[in-house]
Design a protein around this motif. Structure first.
Motif, PDB file in Angstrom:
ATOM      1  N   ALA A 189     -56.215  23.840  55.451  1.00 48.79           N
ATOM      2  CA  ALA A 189     -55.402  24.166  54.322  1.00 48.79           C
ATOM      3  C   ALA A 189     -55.244  25.526  53.981  1.00 48.79           C
ATOM      4  O   ALA A 189     -54.213  25.956  53.561  1.00 48.79           O
ATOM      5  N   TYR A 190     -56.388  26.527  54.053  1.00 47.86           N
ATOM      6  CA  TYR A 190     -56.351  27.916  54.089  1.00 47.86           C
ATOM      7  C   TYR A 190     -55.441  28.390  55.142  1.00 47.86           C
ATOM      8  O   TYR A 190     -54.454  29.254  54.647  1.00 47.86           O
ATOM      9  N   THR A 191     -55.355  28.021  56.310  1.00 51.05           N
ATOM     10  CA  THR A 191     -54.377  28.567  57.358  1.00 51.05           C
ATOM     11  C   THR A 191     -52.897  28.294  56.636  1.00 51.05           C
ATOM     12  O   THR A 191     -52.114  29.015  56.985  1.00 51.05           O
ATOM     13  N   GLY A 244     -47.370  31.261  54.800  1.00 50.40           N
ATOM     14  CA  GLY A 244     -46.075  31.812  54.060  1.00 50.40           C
ATOM     15  C   GLY A 244     -44.912  30.793  54.082  1.00 50.40           C
ATOM     16  O   GLY A 244     -43.920  31.029  53.501  1.00 50.40           O
ATOM     17  N   ARG A 245     -45.528  29.507  54.367  1.00 48.77           N
ATOM     18  CA  ARG A 245     -44.781  28.356  54.375  1.00 48.77           C
ATOM     19  C   ARG A 245     -44.817  27.609  52.958  1.00 48.77           C
ATOM     20  O   ARG A 245     -43.884  26.662  52.574  1.00 48.77           O
ATOM     21  N   SER A 275     -58.614  18.683  45.316  1.00 44.43           N
ATOM     22  CA  SER A 275     -59.038  18.369  43.874  1.00 44.43           C
ATOM     23  C   SER A 275     -59.924  19.283  43.365  1.00 44.43           C
ATOM     24  O   SER A 275     -60.047  19.470  42.148  1.00 44.43           O
ATOM     25  N   ASP A 276     -60.460  20.358  43.896  1.00 47.14           N
ATOM     26  CA  ASP A 276     -61.238  21.246  43.406  1.00 47.14           C
ATOM     27  C   ASP A 276     -60.644  22.270  42.827  1.00 47.14           C
ATOM     28  O   ASP A 276     -59.683  23.070  43.255  1.00 47.14           O
ATOM     29  N   GLU A 277     -61.001  22.683  41.724  1.00 48.59           N
ATOM     30  CA  GLU A 277     -60.297  23.802  40.887  1.00 48.59           C
ATOM     31  C   GLU A 277     -60.227  25.250  41.533  1.00 48.59           C
ATOM     32  O   GLU A 277     -59.252  25.898  41.673  1.00 48.59           O
ATOM     33  N   ASP A 278     -61.429  25.585  41.985  1.00 45.70           N
ATOM     34  CA  ASP A 278     -61.625  26.723  42.553  1.00 45.70           C
ATOM     35  C   ASP A 278     -60.652  26.836  43.934  1.00 45.70           C
ATOM     36  O   ASP A 278     -60.076  27.943  44.279  1.00 45.70           O
ATOM     37  N   ILE A 279     -60.704  25.895  44.695  1.00 48.76           N
ATOM     38  CA  ILE A 279     -60.114  25.783  45.937  1.00 48.76           C
ATOM     39  C   ILE A 279     -58.424  25.809  45.742  1.00 48.76           C
ATOM     40  O   ILE A 279     -57.658  26.592  46.410  1.00 48.76           O
ATOM     41  N   ARG A 280     -58.041  25.117  44.675  1.00 51.67           N
ATOM     42  CA  ARG A 280     -56.753  25.069  44.362  1.00 51.67           C
ATOM     43  C   ARG A 280     -56.045  26.726  43.863  1.00 51.67           C
ATOM     44  O   ARG A 280     -55.048  26.985  44.343  1.00 51.67           O
ATOM     45  N   ALA A 281     -57.213  27.156  43.311  1.00 50.72           N
ATOM     46  CA  ALA A 281     -56.818  28.573  42.720  1.00 50.72           C
ATOM     47  C   ALA A 281     -56.769  29.468  43.884  1.00 50.72           C
ATOM     48  O   ALA A 281     -55.899  30.424  44.062  1.00 50.72           O
ATOM     49  N   SER A 282     -57.712  29.302  44.672  1.00 55.39           N
ATOM     50  CA  SER A 282     -57.665  30.147  46.137  1.00 55.39           C
ATOM     51  C   SER A 282     -56.395  29.959  47.139  1.00 55.39           C
ATOM     52  O   SER A 282     -55.625  31.040  47.368  1.00 55.39           O
ATOM     53  N   ARG A 335     -53.380  32.476  48.044  1.00 63.13           N
ATOM     54  CA  ARG A 335     -53.335  32.822  49.280  1.00 63.13           C
ATOM     55  C   ARG A 335     -51.751  32.432  49.583  1.00 63.13           C
ATOM     56  O   ARG A 335     -51.017  33.200  50.118  1.00 63.13           O
ATOM     57  N   CYS A 336     -51.330  31.370  49.088  1.00 59.44           N
ATOM     58  CA  CYS A 336     -49.846  31.221  49.075  1.00 59.44           C
ATOM     59  C   CYS A 336     -48.924  32.367  48.684  1.00 59.44           C
ATOM     60  O   CYS A 336     -48.139  32.766  49.348  1.00 59.44           O
ATOM     61  N   SER A 337     -49.351  32.726  47.162  1.00 58.00           N
ATOM     62  CA  SER A 337     -48.509  33.942  46.775  1.00 58.00           C
ATOM     63  C   SER A 337     -48.488  35.157  47.592  1.00 58.00           C
ATOM     64  O   SER A 337     -47.653  35.917  47.951  1.00 58.00           O
ATOM     65  N   GLN A 338     -49.537  35.632  47.884  1.00 57.70           N
ATOM     66  CA  GLN A 338     -49.992  36.564  48.576  1.00 57.70           C
ATOM     67  C   GLN A 338     -48.981  36.691  50.152  1.00 57.70           C
ATOM     68  O   GLN A 338     -48.641  37.480  50.582  1.00 57.70           O
TER      69      GLN A 338
END
Length: 69
Positions: free
Chosen positions: A15-17, A22-23, A49-56, A60-63
């Motif tokens: 998911a992080y990858t 950038g897609r 489902s984890d709020e912290d992971i969603r925020a991360s 990452r997507c935005s960056q």
């Protein structure tokens, strides 16, 4: 149990990858990509489902999108 945590960790790394690629625009796009790659809906939702992971993921997507151009 540790095997399940290991799988979750690996899927979280996928998911992080995806977020860093950038897609994806946000965690929902990451979840859709996981589904498109054959992961079960339950597994994809568990990762996002984890709020912290969603925020991360969102950060990452935005960056990644900002640095894509």
């Amino acid at each position: 149990m540790s095997n399940m945590h290991e799988v979750d960790g690996k899927l979280r790394e996928v998911a992080y990858t995806l977020a860093d690629s950038g897609r994806c625009e946000d965690f929902l796009d990451v979840e859709m990509e996981l589904l498109a790659r054959g992961h079960s809906p339950a597994a994809a939702r568990q990762v996002t489902s984890d709020e912290d992971i969603r925020a991360s993921l969102n950060q990452r997507c935005s960056q990644a999108l900002r640095h894509k151009d």
